[in-house]
Design a protein around this motif. Structure first.
Motif, PDB file in Angstrom:
ATOM      1  N   UNK A   1     -88.692 -31.982  55.456  1.00  0.00           N
ATOM      2  CA  UNK A   1     -89.838 -32.870  55.632  1.00  0.00           C
ATOM      3  C   UNK A   1     -90.870 -32.632  54.525  1.00  0.00           C
ATOM      4  N   UNK A   2     -91.161 -31.352  54.270  1.00  0.00           N
ATOM      5  CA  UNK A   2     -92.179 -31.004  53.272  1.00  0.00           C
ATOM      6  C   UNK A   2     -91.682 -31.212  51.839  1.00  0.00           C
ATOM      7  N   UNK A   3     -90.418 -30.872  51.621  1.00  0.00           N
ATOM      8  CA  UNK A   3     -89.825 -30.967  50.284  1.00  0.00           C
ATOM      9  C   UNK A   3     -88.490 -31.708  50.388  1.00  0.00           C
ATOM     10  N   UNK A   4     -88.515 -33.030  50.412  1.00  0.00           N
ATOM     11  CA  UNK A   4     -87.272 -33.798  50.565  1.00  0.00           C
ATOM     12  C   UNK A   4     -86.255 -33.449  49.480  1.00  0.00           C
ATOM     13  N   UNK A   5     -84.996 -33.408  49.874  1.00  0.00           N
ATOM     14  CA  UNK A   5     -83.925 -33.058  48.934  1.00  0.00           C
ATOM     15  C   UNK A   5     -83.770 -34.123  47.858  1.00  0.00           C
ATOM     16  N   UNK A   6     -83.609 -33.650  46.629  1.00  0.00           N
ATOM     17  CA  UNK A   6     -83.402 -34.537  45.497  1.00  0.00           C
ATOM     18  C   UNK A   6     -81.923 -34.584  45.113  1.00  0.00           C
ATOM     19  N   UNK A   7     -81.497 -35.748  44.682  1.00  0.00           N
ATOM     20  CA  UNK A   7     -80.098 -35.950  44.295  1.00  0.00           C
ATOM     21  C   UNK A   7     -79.819 -35.243  42.964  1.00  0.00           C
ATOM     22  N   UNK A   8     -78.720 -34.512  42.848  1.00  0.00           N
ATOM     23  CA  UNK A   8     -78.406 -33.818  41.598  1.00  0.00           C
ATOM     24  C   UNK A   8     -78.037 -34.739  40.443  1.00  0.00           C
ATOM     25  N   UNK A   9     -77.825 -36.021  40.730  1.00  0.00           N
ATOM     26  CA  UNK A   9     -77.461 -36.966  39.671  1.00  0.00           C
ATOM     27  C   UNK A   9     -78.643 -37.832  39.253  1.00  0.00           C
ATOM     28  N   UNK A  10     -79.296 -38.505  40.197  1.00  0.00           N
ATOM     29  CA  UNK A  10     -80.388 -39.420  39.849  1.00  0.00           C
ATOM     30  C   UNK A  10     -81.773 -38.792  40.002  1.00  0.00           C
ATOM     31  N   UNK A  11     -81.844 -37.635  40.660  1.00  0.00           N
ATOM     32  CA  UNK A  11     -83.096 -36.887  40.864  1.00  0.00           C
ATOM     33  C   UNK A  11     -84.056 -37.555  41.844  1.00  0.00           C
ATOM     34  N   UNK A  12     -83.628 -38.651  42.483  1.00  0.00           N
ATOM     35  CA  UNK A  12     -84.456 -39.285  43.495  1.00  0.00           C
ATOM     36  C   UNK A  12     -84.223 -38.614  44.847  1.00  0.00           C
ATOM     37  N   UNK A  13     -85.088 -38.904  45.824  1.00  0.00           N
ATOM     38  CA  UNK A  13     -84.907 -38.372  47.171  1.00  0.00           C
ATOM     39  C   UNK A  13     -83.603 -38.904  47.745  1.00  0.00           C
ATOM     40  N   UNK A  14     -82.789 -38.007  48.252  1.00  0.00           N
ATOM     41  CA  UNK A  14     -81.461 -38.382  48.741  1.00  0.00           C
ATOM     42  C   UNK A  14     -81.584 -39.218  50.008  1.00  0.00           C
TER      43      UNK A  14
ATOM     44  N   UNK B   1     -76.339 -34.325  50.622  1.00  0.00           N
ATOM     45  CA  UNK B   1     -76.678 -33.478  49.479  1.00  0.00           C
ATOM     46  C   UNK B   1     -76.702 -34.262  48.175  1.00  0.00           C
ATOM     47  N   UNK B   2     -76.215 -35.506  48.214  1.00  0.00           N
ATOM     48  CA  UNK B   2     -76.170 -36.365  47.037  1.00  0.00           C
ATOM     49  C   UNK B   2     -76.187 -37.811  47.521  1.00  0.00           C
ATOM     50  N   UNK B   3     -76.730 -38.709  46.722  1.00  0.00           N
ATOM     51  CA  UNK B   3     -76.679 -40.127  47.074  1.00  0.00           C
ATOM     52  C   UNK B   3     -75.209 -40.584  47.044  1.00  0.00           C
ATOM     53  N   UNK B   4     -74.756 -41.301  48.049  1.00  0.00           N
ATOM     54  CA  UNK B   4     -73.359 -41.758  48.065  1.00  0.00           C
ATOM     55  C   UNK B   4     -72.960 -42.513  46.797  1.00  0.00           C
ATOM     56  N   UNK B   5     -73.835 -43.348  46.268  1.00  0.00           N
ATOM     57  CA  UNK B   5     -73.518 -44.079  45.044  1.00  0.00           C
ATOM     58  C   UNK B   5     -73.424 -43.155  43.836  1.00  0.00           C
ATOM     59  N   UNK B   6     -74.226 -42.104  43.832  1.00  0.00           N
ATOM     60  CA  UNK B   6     -74.212 -41.162  42.701  1.00  0.00           C
ATOM     61  C   UNK B   6     -72.955 -40.296  42.705  1.00  0.00           C
ATOM     62  N   UNK B   7     -72.377 -40.095  43.880  1.00  0.00           N
ATOM     63  CA  UNK B   7     -71.114 -39.354  43.969  1.00  0.00           C
ATOM     64  C   UNK B   7     -70.059 -40.008  43.072  1.00  0.00           C
ATOM     65  N   UNK B   8     -70.093 -41.340  43.010  1.00  0.00           N
ATOM     66  CA  UNK B   8     -69.102 -42.085  42.231  1.00  0.00           C
ATOM     67  C   UNK B   8     -69.344 -41.983  40.733  1.00  0.00           C
ATOM     68  N   UNK B   9     -70.538 -41.553  40.342  1.00  0.00           N
ATOM     69  CA  UNK B   9     -70.865 -41.457  38.921  1.00  0.00           C
ATOM     70  C   UNK B   9     -70.342 -40.173  38.291  1.00  0.00           C
ATOM     71  N   UNK B  10     -69.937 -39.228  39.130  1.00  0.00           N
ATOM     72  CA  UNK B  10     -69.396 -37.966  38.623  1.00  0.00           C
ATOM     73  C   UNK B  10     -67.916 -38.137  38.289  1.00  0.00           C
ATOM     74  N   UNK B  11     -67.491 -37.505  37.204  1.00  0.00           N
ATOM     75  CA  UNK B  11     -66.093 -37.584  36.763  1.00  0.00           C
ATOM     76  C   UNK B  11     -65.321 -36.402  37.354  1.00  0.00           C
ATOM     77  N   UNK B  12     -64.677 -36.637  38.480  1.00  0.00           N
ATOM     78  CA  UNK B  12     -63.974 -35.566  39.186  1.00  0.00           C
ATOM     79  C   UNK B  12     -62.665 -35.216  38.474  1.00  0.00           C
ATOM     80  N   UNK B  13     -62.380 -33.930  38.386  1.00  0.00           N
ATOM     81  CA  UNK B  13     -61.143 -33.467  37.740  1.00  0.00           C
ATOM     82  C   UNK B  13     -59.945 -33.931  38.557  1.00  0.00           C
ATOM     83  N   UNK B  14     -59.023 -34.551  37.894  1.00  0.00           N
ATOM     84  CA  UNK B  14     -57.814 -35.058  38.551  1.00  0.00           C
ATOM     85  C   UNK B  14     -56.582 -34.377  37.968  1.00  0.00           C
ATOM     86  N   UNK B  15     -55.611 -34.131  38.819  1.00  0.00           N
ATOM     87  CA  UNK B  15     -54.345 -33.584  38.346  1.00  0.00           C
ATOM     88  C   UNK B  15     -53.530 -34.661  37.656  1.00  0.00           C
ATOM     89  N   UNK B  16     -52.677 -34.279  36.688  1.00  0.00           N
ATOM     90  CA  UNK B  16     -52.278 -32.931  36.318  1.00  0.00           C
ATOM     91  C   UNK B  16     -53.341 -32.222  35.464  1.00  0.00           C
TER      92      UNK B  16
END
Length: 241
Positions: free
Chosen positions: A14-27, A33-48
């Motif tokens: 309440x006092x310190x709203x969590x900020x998104x690690x990608x866009x830095x806005x309030x989640x 822990x992250x904005x759902x849309x910002x999750x898609x902006x990360x390049x996840x490691x894929x196999x192989x």
């Protein structure tokens, strides 16, 4: 998590709203822990991926990336979750230079969910955060690898040891150096001592793996000190050659 801790965390949110690690806005929505849309902006490691460093490779028949075929690796192997690109770089800069340690809550959770079973198969005795030089620690106020290791320890049940590996020398900036220059630059930077006799296998924890020079330098020092097996885990992995 007990009731007191839940209430404490609710008050903090309440006092310190969590900020998104990608866009830095309030989640939004709250509790994430992250904005759902910002999750898609990360390049996840894929196999192989490379069997040594964990970088993505172009086909299932390729065992090792180009970098690992050219340079000796003393560590067993490593794992990462996100490719290091411009989005990742901005997020990491927020952590290192703007004290956004809360971002590590998301990254630790992502590592645990994606890599947890594979990390446990390493059968490590401890997590070893890659240390920073005391002067940098004084300037920044914290070591992001240490902060990450503590969060991962809570989820994995593997203890953190921050006394075995120490950074004894402040090195020149690594960005302008090639891989051989980076490793030479780091050869005398680390020390390993206070090694308990029950520790045989360790996992190095760091934020980014690029050329592997830092992980390699740490591994060599640890093996000289008597560690049998060294693995590593990082949030990000880059394509430095």
């Amino acid at each position: 998590m007990n009731l007191v801790k839940i209430c404490y965390n609710n008050i903090l949110n309440i006092l310190f709203p969590r900020r998104c690690p990608v866009c830095a806005r309030i989640v939004m929505p709250k509790g994430f822990l992250i904005c759902p849309d910002c999750m898609k902006k990360l390049s996840w490691v894929r196999r192989p991926t490379c069997k040594k460093c964990g970088k993505e490779v172009i086909g299932d028949t390729i065992e090792y990336c180009y970098d690992c075929t050219r340079h000796k690796r003393s560590f067993e192997y490593g794992l990462s979750v996100i490719n290091y690109d411009e989005t990742a770089s901005r997020s990491m800069a927020g952590i290192k230079y703007n004290n956004k340690r809360e971002y590590l809550d998301f990254y630790a959770e992502a590592m645990f969910r994606s890599l947890g079973p594979r990390i446990m198969r390493m059968k490590a005795d401890v997590l070893l955060p890659v240390p920073v030089h005391p002067s940098r620690m004084k300037t920044r106020g914290f070591n992001q690898a240490q902060e990450l290791a503590v969060r991962l320890s809570e989820k994995l049940g593997i203890p953190v040891n921050s006394t075995i590996l120490r950074r004894s020398k402040k090195t020149a900036p690594q960005k302008s150096l090639d891989p051989s220059g980076r490793l030479k630059n780091l050869e005398q930077a680390f020390m390993a001592d206070h090694l308990p006799p029950y520790i045989h296998s360790v996992i190095l924890v760091d934020d980014i793996y690029t050329t592997g020079s830092t992980i390699e330098a740490c591994t060599r020092i640890l093996k000289k000190a008597g560690i049998e097996r060294v693995y590593f885990i990082t949030i990000f992995i880059g394509n430095g050659q």
